[in-house]
Scaffold this active site. Structure first.
Site, PDB file in Angstrom:
ATOM      1  N   LYS A 190       0.841  -1.206   0.000  1.00  0.00           N
ATOM      2  CA  LYS A 190       0.000   0.000   0.000  1.00  0.00           C
ATOM      3  C   LYS A 190       0.872   1.250   0.000  1.00  0.00           C
ATOM      4  O   LYS A 190       0.588   2.218  -0.698  1.00  0.00           O
ATOM      5  CB  LYS A 190      -0.955  -0.024   1.205  1.00  0.00           C
ATOM      6  CG  LYS A 190      -2.083  -1.032   1.001  1.00  0.00           C
ATOM      7  CD  LYS A 190      -2.864  -1.355   2.251  1.00  0.00           C
ATOM      8  CE  LYS A 190      -3.799  -2.537   1.981  1.00  0.00           C
ATOM      9  NZ  LYS A 190      -4.468  -3.066   3.153  1.00  0.00           N
ATOM     10  N   GLN A 250      -5.069  -1.915   9.303  1.00  0.00           N
ATOM     11  CA  GLN A 250      -4.829  -3.211   8.664  1.00  0.00           C
ATOM     12  C   GLN A 250      -5.421  -4.340   9.523  1.00  0.00           C
ATOM     13  O   GLN A 250      -5.130  -4.439  10.717  1.00  0.00           O
ATOM     14  CB  GLN A 250      -3.318  -3.418   8.461  1.00  0.00           C
ATOM     15  CG  GLN A 250      -2.963  -4.691   7.724  1.00  0.00           C
ATOM     16  CD  GLN A 250      -3.480  -4.726   6.292  1.00  0.00           C
ATOM     17  OE1 GLN A 250      -3.322  -3.785   5.546  1.00  0.00           O
ATOM     18  NE2 GLN A 250      -4.111  -5.825   5.916  1.00  0.00           N
ATOM     19  N   ASP A 305     -11.583   2.125   3.305  1.00  0.00           N
ATOM     20  CA  ASP A 305     -11.841   0.694   3.102  1.00  0.00           C
ATOM     21  C   ASP A 305     -13.335   0.439   2.859  1.00  0.00           C
ATOM     22  O   ASP A 305     -13.715  -0.618   2.365  1.00  0.00           O
ATOM     23  CB  ASP A 305     -11.407  -0.097   4.353  1.00  0.00           C
ATOM     24  CG  ASP A 305     -10.118  -0.870   4.126  1.00  0.00           C
ATOM     25  OD1 ASP A 305      -9.751  -1.065   2.955  1.00  0.00           O
ATOM     26  OD2 ASP A 305      -9.501  -1.280   5.126  1.00  0.00           O
TER      27      ASP A 305
END
Ligand code: NAP
Length: 283
Positions: free
Chosen positions: A53, A97, A120
């Site tokens: 990322k 995460q 997300d």
């Protein structure tokens, strides 16, 4: 005739290049998109995901800030960091995460993220927004699949789409996105009767199961577009939920694993991060 191979690696690279040009324009207006990534613990797979990322952010021109916390971090400490990032006007997107260590309530953490920074797309407000077609961010893997269908000119309007899998992170959201794109959608799962009978009717077949090579050629309608989300690590290496070798002889288009849906997730995360910067700047 063998199926057209849907090249997620190439589409992902194209999208990142398009976003890089957009970010250059935003920077000229004084807006620098910024994504904060929070990693708790030392899970090797999570470390790789976070590194990927960061690399994508570098490529696109998004500023990335990594917060690495020890596995012993308590829930309150993590929530306090999330709140700090929520309040930080220079941070546009926040990504925690997953998975988190077992002593931390994952749901409570996702709930704490400001929905306007939830790149997300996992916050319940954004999940609800997805239902009514008003989410500021669509979840990355499902929207990546839709993007592949669009870029390969797979007609969704009026098509019969069958999704195998009903998880909250893949099956349900991709079904909703297909519906928004005017497909007639059916969701199948482990209790579905005559699964092959259902999948054989699909013009678009999505496999989000988590079982290696589960979808075989006899389950696929000739000419169908087959999107394989599965990532399965077997003794023979990485493979999808679709038996690629046999299904590619029947399908009209198919994603490989690796190199299909996988690379799209990060591209869509980059897209959401740029969108967050735009939304917060009011442009
Ligand atoms: P999940 O939460 O385990 O859900 C799997 C779904 O498949 C469930 O709805 C389950 O049905 C269904 N299923 C299992 N066995 C079945 C059977 N025999 N017949 C019909 N349906 C069956 O998995 P997930 O999180 O959605 O992930 C699915 C796959 O996508 C995994 O391989 C995962 O690694 C991969 N994935 C990839 C990406 C990416 O590429 N970026 C992102 C996320 C996930 P029930 O609900 O009835 O149990």
């Amino acid at each position: 005739m063998a199926a057209e191979i849907i090249d997620g690696k190439k589409v992902s690279a194209d999208i990142k290049a398009e976003l890089a040009a957009e970010v250059t324009e935003l920077k000229a207006k004084g807006i620098e998109p910024c994504l904060a990534v929070v990693l708790v613990g030392e899970d090797p797979a999570s470390q790789v995901y976070v590194r990927n990322k960061e690399e994508a952010c570098d490529l696109v021109g998004i500023k990335s800030i990594k917060h690495t916390l020890p596995v012993s971090t308590g829930q309150e400490e993590l929530l306090s960091l999330v709140n700090q990032l929520n309040d930080d006007l220079s941070v546009n997107g926040i990504l925690v995460q997953l998975p988190l260590p077992k002593h931390i309530d994952e749901h409570a953490v996702l709930l704490a993220i400001d929905p306007a920074k939830d790149v997300d797309g996992f916050h319940p407000i954004n999940v609800g927004g997805l239902m009514i077609g008003e989410a500021p961010f669509q979840p990355c893997t499902p929207s990546g699949m839709i993007e592949l269908l669009k870029r390969y000119n797979v007609e969704m309007t009026g098509a019969k789409a069958v999704v195998i899998g009903r998880s909250n992170i893949v099956g349900k959201p991709v079904a909703m996105l297909l519906l928004h794109n005017n497909a007639t959608v059916e969701i199948c799962h482990s209790k579905t009767r005559d699964l092959a009978g259902e999948t054989r009717q699909a013009d678009i077949l999505i496999a989000a199961i988590g079982r290696p090579k589960f979808v075989t050629a006899d389950m696929v309608k000739p000419g169908a577009a087959v999107i394989d989300v599965g990532v399965n690590r077997t003794e023979a290496g990485l493979c999808g939920d679709v038996d690629f070798e046999s299904v590619k002889e029947v399908a009209g288009a198919i994603t490989p694993v690796p190199g299909g849906v996988g690379p799209m997730t990060i591209a869509m995360l980059m897209r959401n991060s740029v969108a967050a910067a735009r939304q917060q700047a009011g442009i």
